[in-house]
Design a protein around this motif. Structure first.
Motif, short mmCIF file in Angstrom:
data_model
loop_
_atom_site.label_atom_id
_atom_site.label_comp_id
_atom_site.label_asym_id
_atom_site.label_seq_id
_atom_site.Cartn_x
_atom_site.Cartn_y
_atom_site.Cartn_z
N PHE A 68 -18.28 0.92 5.70
CA PHE A 68 -18.17 -0.53 5.85
C PHE A 68 -18.90 -1.27 4.72
CE2 PHE A 68 -17.45 0.78 10.31
CZ PHE A 68 -16.19 0.21 10.46
N GLU A 69 -20.02 -0.72 4.26
CA GLU A 69 -20.76 -1.39 3.19
C GLU A 69 -20.01 -1.31 1.86
OE1 GLU A 69 -25.32 -1.85 1.64
OE2 GLU A 69 -24.79 -0.04 2.75
N LEU A 70 -19.51 -0.14 1.51
CA LEU A 70 -18.87 0.03 0.22
C LEU A 70 -17.49 -0.63 0.15
CD1 LEU A 70 -19.81 3.77 -0.47
CD2 LEU A 70 -20.79 1.71 -1.54
N ASP A 71 -16.73 -0.54 1.26
CA ASP A 71 -15.34 -1.03 1.22
C ASP A 71 -15.19 -2.47 1.69
OD1 ASP A 71 -14.80 1.48 0.38
OD2 ASP A 71 -13.57 2.08 2.10
N TYR A 72 -16.15 -2.94 2.53
CA TYR A 72 -15.94 -4.26 3.13
C TYR A 72 -17.15 -5.20 3.02
CZ TYR A 72 -12.12 -1.57 5.08
OH TYR A 72 -11.01 -0.76 5.23
N GLY A 73 -18.30 -4.70 2.63
CA GLY A 73 -19.44 -5.57 2.38
C GLY A 73 -20.20 -6.02 3.60
N PHE A 74 -20.05 -5.33 4.72
CA PHE A 74 -20.87 -5.62 5.90
C PHE A 74 -21.22 -4.30 6.57
CE2 PHE A 74 -16.56 -5.48 7.60
CZ PHE A 74 -16.71 -4.82 8.81
N THR A 75 -22.25 -4.33 7.43
CA THR A 75 -22.68 -3.12 8.13
C THR A 75 -23.17 -3.48 9.53
OG1 THR A 75 -25.03 -3.20 7.53
CG2 THR A 75 -23.54 -2.20 5.92
N GLN A 76 -23.68 -2.49 10.21
CA GLN A 76 -24.29 -2.71 11.53
C GLN A 76 -25.44 -3.72 11.44
OE1 GLN A 76 -23.42 -1.36 14.60
NE2 GLN A 76 -24.96 -2.78 15.41
N ASP A 77 -26.07 -3.84 10.28
CA ASP A 77 -27.19 -4.76 10.12
C ASP A 77 -26.76 -6.22 10.15
OD1 ASP A 77 -29.36 -2.75 9.63
OD2 ASP A 77 -27.99 -2.21 8.01
N ASP A 78 -25.47 -6.47 10.18
CA ASP A 78 -24.94 -7.83 10.32
C ASP A 78 -24.50 -8.14 11.75
OD1 ASP A 78 -25.12 -8.52 7.48
OD2 ASP A 78 -23.55 -7.02 7.21
N VAL A 79 -24.72 -7.19 12.66
CA VAL A 79 -24.36 -7.37 14.07
C VAL A 79 -25.60 -7.86 14.83
CG1 VAL A 79 -23.55 -6.24 16.17
CG2 VAL A 79 -22.58 -5.60 13.95
N ASP A 80 -25.49 -9.03 15.44
CA ASP A 80 -26.62 -9.59 16.20
C ASP A 80 -26.73 -8.98 17.60
OD1 ASP A 80 -27.39 -11.17 14.14
OD2 ASP A 80 -26.69 -13.06 15.00
N TRP A 81 -25.58 -8.70 18.24
CA TRP A 81 -25.61 -8.11 19.58
C TRP A 81 -24.32 -7.33 19.82
CZ3 TRP A 81 -21.53 -9.77 22.56
CH2 TRP A 81 -20.99 -11.04 22.28
N GLU A 82 -24.40 -6.45 20.82
CA GLU A 82 -23.25 -5.61 21.16
C GLU A 82 -23.11 -5.52 22.68
OE1 GLU A 82 -21.78 -0.95 20.66
OE2 GLU A 82 -23.00 -1.90 19.09
N LEU A 83 -21.88 -5.58 23.14
CA LEU A 83 -21.53 -5.43 24.55
C LEU A 83 -20.57 -4.27 24.71
CD1 LEU A 83 -20.84 -6.58 27.58
CD2 LEU A 83 -18.95 -7.69 26.41
N GLY A 84 -20.73 -3.49 25.78
CA GLY A 84 -19.75 -2.48 26.15
C GLY A 84 -19.52 -2.55 27.65
N PHE A 85 -18.31 -2.25 28.10
CA PHE A 85 -18.04 -2.24 29.54
C PHE A 85 -17.03 -1.16 29.88
CE2 PHE A 85 -14.97 -5.20 27.71
CZ PHE A 85 -13.77 -4.82 28.30
N THR A 86 -17.10 -0.67 31.11
CA THR A 86 -16.22 0.39 31.59
C THR A 86 -15.96 0.19 33.08
OG1 THR A 86 -18.08 1.84 32.12
CG2 THR A 86 -17.09 2.09 29.93
N GLY A 87 -15.06 1.02 33.61
CA GLY A 87 -14.86 1.09 35.05
C GLY A 87 -13.56 0.51 35.53
N ASN A 88 -12.98 1.17 36.58
CA ASN A 88 -11.75 0.70 37.20
C ASN A 88 -10.62 0.52 36.18
OD1 ASN A 88 -13.04 0.56 39.77
ND2 ASN A 88 -13.96 -1.38 39.16
N ASN A 89 -10.47 1.55 35.35
CA ASN A 89 -9.40 1.60 34.35
C ASN A 89 -9.52 0.51 33.29
OD1 ASN A 89 -8.02 3.82 35.62
ND2 ASN A 89 -7.28 2.38 37.17
N THR A 90 -10.73 0.03 33.06
CA THR A 90 -10.96 -0.91 31.96
C THR A 90 -12.05 -0.35 31.06
OG1 THR A 90 -12.71 -2.18 33.03
CG2 THR A 90 -10.44 -2.85 33.49
N SER A 91 -11.98 -0.70 29.80
CA SER A 91 -13.05 -0.36 28.86
C SER A 91 -12.88 -1.24 27.64
CB SER A 91 -13.02 1.12 28.46
OG SER A 91 -11.83 1.42 27.75
#
Length: 302
Positions: A68-91
């Motif tokens: 991501f850094e070499l090809d697009y100029g951003f990385t995980q260090d530009d992510v302020d927060w992350e959400l994940g969810f699962t369950g009942n056939n959703t993700s």
């Protein structure tokens, strides 16, 4: 931040987790750290972060940061927060990027199917990337649930959340995959689980590396004894020499005074941030156990 994340969790989801990387950066004295900073500074942050906070996400982009850094100029260090969810056939997952990031390269990475971003959608004005079954902004979501106000009032590094018919955790799950009938019987001898009230949602907010708050949502204000008994359940749970156990992550639990709101609050002391994250992901949380106990089958010896 939490409300912004939860509005993308569909009603039918069972479990959601959120990590506020920006809050952890501030704790470690690098609140403005981005992909533009020195590599050594960024490595140092990721080395220190797991001990400075309970991280329920390790950064979805980190494994391919170089790409991501070499090809697009951003990385995980530009992510302020992350959400994940699962369950009942959703993700699904949502990444909240820093508000001054040019989202054009993120859109290009999605179009190229780069790494975990394949098939995602960029909401450029909101600096979000959403993937999977994430709810549209105008759809019914967890942000509309009454219990989220109490959770959102507790700023935290990470949140572990359960709602709906999956709010409570079955006894056999809280005991872990290696649990035996003897473990189950030992707990039932020490605690009257069947008299516990039904909970509609659980929010575990990791407010610091050594502290957490468990918020239990009820249909009506709970009795103090109900919250007290749930807080004491950890003492009845067996440990384990082979896998993660509740006592690996937490040292104590104290019920706070009931205020008349339909939410019971338990203050938890975190023993080890990494272990506490494993305990949460393993559903090894006695205070969230279901009262309608399903017994493990007795071994037949066949």
């Amino acid at each position: 931040m939490l409300f912004e994340a939860l509005r993308h969790v569909p009603d039918e989801a069972a479990v959601a987790t959120v990590t506020d990387f920006d809050r952890v950066r501030a704790r470690l004295g690098v609140p403005d750290l981005t992909s533009a900073d020195l590599m050594t500074d960024r490595f140092r942050f990721w080395e220190q972060a797991p001990g400075a906070a309970v991280l329920l996400h390790e950064g979805r982009l980190r494994d391919q940061n170089s790409l991501f850094e070499l090809d697009y100029g951003f990385t995980q260090d530009d992510v302020d927060w992350e959400l994940g969810f699962t369950g009942n056939n959703t993700s699904g997952f949502v990444l909240g990027f820093r508000p001054d990031l040019d989202m054009g390269p993120v859109r290009t990475a999605v179009a190229d199917g780069a790494g975990p971003l394949a098939g995602a959608t960029v909401l450029a004005e909101e600096h979000l990337l959403v993937s999977g079954d994430a709810a549209p902004t105008d759809a019914q979501s967890w942000a509309d649930e009454p219990w989220t106000a109490a959770a959102g009032a507790q700023p935290a590094d990470s949140y572990y959340l359960r709602s709906g018919r999956d709010a409570c955790i079955p006894l056999e799950d809280t005991l872990g995959g290696e649990a035996t009938v003897e473990d189950q019987e030992r707990v039932l001898d020490r605690a009257d689980l069947r008299s516990l009230d039904r909970i509609d949602a659980v929010a575990l907010a990791f407010t610091g590396p050594a502290t957490a708050l468990a918020l239990l949502s009820y249909a009506a204000p709970p009795a103090q004894d109900e919250v007290n008994r749930r807080a004491a359940l950890g003492d009845a749970w067996p440990g384990s020499d082979d896998s993660a156990a509740y006592a690996d992550g937490f040292t104590s639990a104290t019920a706070l005074p009931v205020t008349g709101d339909p939410v019971g609050v338990i203050r938890l002391a975190v023993r080890n941030p990494r272990a506490a994250a494993a305990v949460a992901f393993g559903d090894l949380l006695p205070f969230a156990v279901c009262g309608d106990v399903r017994l493990l089958p007795e071994p037949t010896g066949l």
